[in-house]
Design a protein around this motif. Structure first.
Motif, PDB file in Angstrom:
ATOM      1  N   PHE A  50      -0.828  22.323  -8.653  1.00 32.74           N
ATOM      2  CA  PHE A  50      -2.468  22.787  -8.435  1.00 32.74           C
ATOM      3  C   PHE A  50      -2.380  21.730  -7.117  1.00 32.74           C
ATOM      4  O   PHE A  50      -3.798  22.121  -5.796  1.00 32.74           O
ATOM      5  N   ALA A  53      -2.336  23.620  -4.003  1.00 29.77           N
ATOM      6  CA  ALA A  53      -3.314  24.747  -3.661  1.00 29.77           C
ATOM      7  C   ALA A  53      -4.402  23.601  -3.152  1.00 29.77           C
ATOM      8  O   ALA A  53      -5.268  24.274  -2.491  1.00 29.77           O
ATOM      9  N   HIS A  61     -12.871  22.860  -7.075  1.00 28.62           N
ATOM     10  CA  HIS A  61     -12.759  23.149  -8.473  1.00 28.62           C
ATOM     11  C   HIS A  61     -12.543  22.705 -10.005  1.00 28.62           C
ATOM     12  O   HIS A  61     -12.866  23.640 -10.026  1.00 28.62           O
ATOM     13  N   LYS A  64     -16.340  25.023  -9.778  1.00 30.69           N
ATOM     14  CA  LYS A  64     -15.834  26.060 -10.082  1.00 30.69           C
ATOM     15  C   LYS A  64     -15.588  25.761 -11.411  1.00 30.69           C
ATOM     16  O   LYS A  64     -15.449  27.105 -12.092  1.00 30.69           O
ATOM     17  N   MET A  65     -14.472  25.797 -11.490  1.00 28.64           N
ATOM     18  CA  MET A  65     -14.018  25.411 -13.356  1.00 28.64           C
ATOM     19  C   MET A  65     -15.279  25.084 -13.880  1.00 28.64           C
ATOM     20  O   MET A  65     -15.514  25.810 -15.388  1.00 28.64           O
ATOM     21  N   PHE A  68     -17.279  28.070 -14.175  1.00 26.64           N
ATOM     22  CA  PHE A  68     -16.214  29.547 -14.560  1.00 26.64           C
ATOM     23  C   PHE A  68     -16.056  28.968 -16.852  1.00 26.64           C
ATOM     24  O   PHE A  68     -16.806  30.185 -17.587  1.00 26.64           O
ATOM     25  N   TYR A  79     -20.129  31.676 -12.734  1.00 23.68           N
ATOM     26  CA  TYR A  79     -19.102  32.098 -12.498  1.00 23.68           C
ATOM     27  C   TYR A  79     -19.240  33.634 -11.493  1.00 23.68           C
ATOM     28  O   TYR A  79     -18.892  34.407 -11.448  1.00 23.68           O
ATOM     29  N   THR A  86      -7.318  34.691  -6.570  1.00 24.99           N
ATOM     30  CA  THR A  86      -6.907  33.800  -6.655  1.00 24.99           C
ATOM     31  C   THR A  86      -5.737  33.112  -7.318  1.00 24.99           C
ATOM     32  O   THR A  86      -5.032  32.617  -6.536  1.00 24.99           O
ATOM     33  N   HIS A  87      -5.306  33.405  -8.176  1.00 23.46           N
ATOM     34  CA  HIS A  87      -3.992  33.381  -8.785  1.00 23.46           C
ATOM     35  C   HIS A  87      -2.849  33.898  -8.084  1.00 23.46           C
ATOM     36  O   HIS A  87      -2.087  33.939  -7.887  1.00 23.46           O
ATOM     37  N   MET A  93       3.434  30.005  -8.566  1.00 25.18           N
ATOM     38  CA  MET A  93       3.109  30.544 -10.488  1.00 25.18           C
ATOM     39  C   MET A  93       3.843  31.670 -10.967  1.00 25.18           C
ATOM     40  O   MET A  93       4.634  32.652 -10.155  1.00 25.18           O
ATOM     41  N   LEU A  97       4.504  29.068 -17.414  1.00 29.84           N
ATOM     42  CA  LEU A  97       3.772  28.010 -17.566  1.00 29.84           C
ATOM     43  C   LEU A  97       2.752  28.193 -17.337  1.00 29.84           C
ATOM     44  O   LEU A  97       1.577  26.972 -18.004  1.00 29.84           O
ATOM     45  N   TRP A 101      -0.055  25.253 -20.053  1.00 31.56           N
ATOM     46  CA  TRP A 101      -0.920  25.484 -18.905  1.00 31.56           C
ATOM     47  C   TRP A 101      -2.028  25.288 -20.762  1.00 31.56           C
ATOM     48  O   TRP A 101      -3.127  24.929 -21.103  1.00 31.56           O
TER      49      TRP A 101
HETATM   50  C1  HEM Z   1       0.533  29.161 -15.183  1.00 37.12           C
HETATM   51  C2  HEM Z   1      -1.281  29.078 -15.249  1.00 37.12           C
HETATM   52  C3  HEM Z   1      -1.891  28.777 -14.604  1.00 37.12           C
HETATM   53  C4  HEM Z   1      -1.886  27.904 -13.030  1.00 37.12           C
HETATM   54  C5  HEM Z   1      -0.903  27.550 -12.528  1.00 37.12           C
HETATM   55  C6  HEM Z   1      -2.725  27.932 -12.812  1.00 37.12           C
HETATM   56  C7  HEM Z   1      -2.906  27.323 -10.985  1.00 37.12           C
HETATM   57  C8  HEM Z   1      -4.200  27.619 -10.476  1.00 37.12           C
HETATM   58  C9  HEM Z   1      -4.624  26.851  -9.229  1.00 37.12           C
HETATM   59  C10 HEM Z   1      -3.716  26.105  -8.521  1.00 37.12           C
HETATM   60  C11 HEM Z   1      -5.559  27.322  -8.714  1.00 37.12           C
HETATM   61  C12 HEM Z   1      -6.612  27.036  -7.048  1.00 37.12           C
HETATM   62  C13 HEM Z   1      -6.323  28.402  -6.882  1.00 37.12           C
HETATM   63  C14 HEM Z   1      -7.353  27.978  -5.496  1.00 37.12           C
HETATM   64  O1  HEM Z   1      -8.126  27.169  -5.429  1.00 37.12           O
HETATM   65  O2  HEM Z   1      -6.932  27.948  -4.148  1.00 37.12           O
HETATM   66  C15 HEM Z   1      -6.532  27.959 -10.414  1.00 37.12           C
HETATM   67  C16 HEM Z   1      -7.908  28.173 -10.168  1.00 37.12           C
HETATM   68  C17 HEM Z   1      -8.287  28.832 -11.109  1.00 37.12           C
HETATM   69  N1  HEM Z   1      -7.898  28.617 -12.257  1.00 37.12           N
HETATM   70 FE1  HEM Z   1      -5.723  29.496 -13.108  1.00 37.12          FE
HETATM   71  N2  HEM Z   1      -3.866  28.083 -13.168  1.00 37.12           N
HETATM   72  C18 HEM Z   1      -2.718  28.815 -14.131  1.00 37.12           C
HETATM   73  C19 HEM Z   1      -4.205  29.802 -15.758  1.00 37.12           C
HETATM   74  C20 HEM Z   1      -5.351  29.229 -15.612  1.00 37.12           C
HETATM   75  C21 HEM Z   1      -5.968  30.013 -17.163  1.00 37.12           C
HETATM   76  C22 HEM Z   1      -5.077  30.633 -18.138  1.00 37.12           C
HETATM   77  C23 HEM Z   1      -7.443  30.341 -16.495  1.00 37.12           C
HETATM   78  C24 HEM Z   1      -8.441  31.070 -17.782  1.00 37.12           C
HETATM   79  C25 HEM Z   1      -8.464  30.809 -18.522  1.00 37.12           C
HETATM   80  C26 HEM Z   1      -7.824  29.914 -14.962  1.00 37.12           C
HETATM   81  C27 HEM Z   1      -8.370  30.352 -14.151  1.00 37.12           C
HETATM   82  C28 HEM Z   1      -9.006  30.177 -13.240  1.00 37.12           C
HETATM   83  C29 HEM Z   1     -10.059  29.797 -12.824  1.00 37.12           C
HETATM   84  C30 HEM Z   1     -11.280  30.870 -12.787  1.00 37.12           C
HETATM   85  C31 HEM Z   1      -9.696  29.977 -11.170  1.00 37.12           C
HETATM   86  C32 HEM Z   1     -10.386  29.728  -9.699  1.00 37.12           C
HETATM   87  C33 HEM Z   1     -10.649  30.675  -9.589  1.00 37.12           C
HETATM   88  C34 HEM Z   1     -11.052  31.056  -8.039  1.00 37.12           C
HETATM   89  O3  HEM Z   1     -11.464  30.710  -7.065  1.00 37.12           O
HETATM   90  O4  HEM Z   1     -12.402  31.700  -8.297  1.00 37.12           O
HETATM   91  N3  HEM Z   1      -6.462  30.080 -14.579  1.00 37.12           N
HETATM   92  N4  HEM Z   1      -5.750  28.272 -10.990  1.00 37.12           N
END
Ligand code: HEM
Length: 149
Positions: A50, A53, A61, A64-65, A68, A79, A86-87, A93, A97, A101
């Motif tokens: 995180f 990123a 962030h 946005k969350m 969401f 959202y 994004t992911h 990633m 993991l 989470w």
């Molecule tokens: C291995 C587990 C996860 C990791 C390491 C991870 C990591 C990240 C990171 C680093 C970002 C920021 C990306 C950026 O702004 O460039 C992000 C955004 C986000 N994550 Fe995750 N995430 C994980 C799991 C999840 C899960 C399970 C959910 C939902 C239940 C989720 C929902 C979101 C959402 C909605 C965003 C914003 C996306 C956007 O930019 O529109 N994430 N995540």
């Protein structure tokens, strides 16, 4: 209020439970998001991903969350984004993991909400995690192509 959040379990074990939408407020979502990312930022495995990123300014962030979770739980449609894309771009990633989470997310929900509400958030998170994991990491092996002679 008549509208409710319907939650469903994974796979074939689908259960429906009605959590009154009026039990969830934007303030609760804000608290959940804030507390969850405090835990994430203290986690040895998730934090570096995180921090890399997000690089400094966490507010966009977190905002946005909030949008969401407001969209997921309150169907506000706030959202606008594509979590798969994004992911896909998130460095470091890994499928394994998701377990960590979800663990931190569940800990946060249980600390803040009653059991039923915590469960409603966790079931949604687990379903989204599962579909994200499939979209990011599942590569069906192609069946051998048939040659017609
Ligand atoms: C291995 C587990 C996860 C990791 C390491 C991870 C990591 C990240 C990171 C680093 C970002 C920021 C990306 C950026 O702004 O460039 C992000 C955004 C986000 N994550 Fe995750 N995430 C994980 C799991 C999840 C899960 C399970 C959910 C939902 C239940 C989720 C929902 C979101 C959402 C909605 C965003 C914003 C996306 C956007 O930019 O529109 N994430 N995540």
């Amino acid at each position: 209020m008549v509208r409710s959040v319907s939650i469903a379990g994974r796979g074939s074990d689908v259960k429906e439970a009605d959590i009154g939408i009026d039990q969830i407020s934007e303030a609760m979502i804000r608290r959940l998001v804030d507390e969850f990312y405090i835990k994430v930022r203290a986690d040895p495995e998730l934090a570096p991903i995180f921090e890399h990123a997000i690089a400094g300014d966490w507010e966009p962030h977190l905002a946005k969350m909030r949008d969401f979770w407001s969209s997921v739980m309150l169907t506000t449609g706030r959202y606008k984004g594509n979590p798969v894309i994004t992911h896909l771009r998130v460095e470091g990633m890994e499928a394994r993991l998701f377990g960590r989470w979800l663990e931190l997310f569940a800990e946060t929900c249980r600390a803040l909400f009653d059991d039923r509400l915590a469960e409603a958030f966790c079931v949604k998170a687990a379903r989204i995690a599962e579909s994200l994991k499939l979209a990011l990491f599942y590569r069906p092996s192609r069946p051998p192509s048939r040659t017609i002679s």
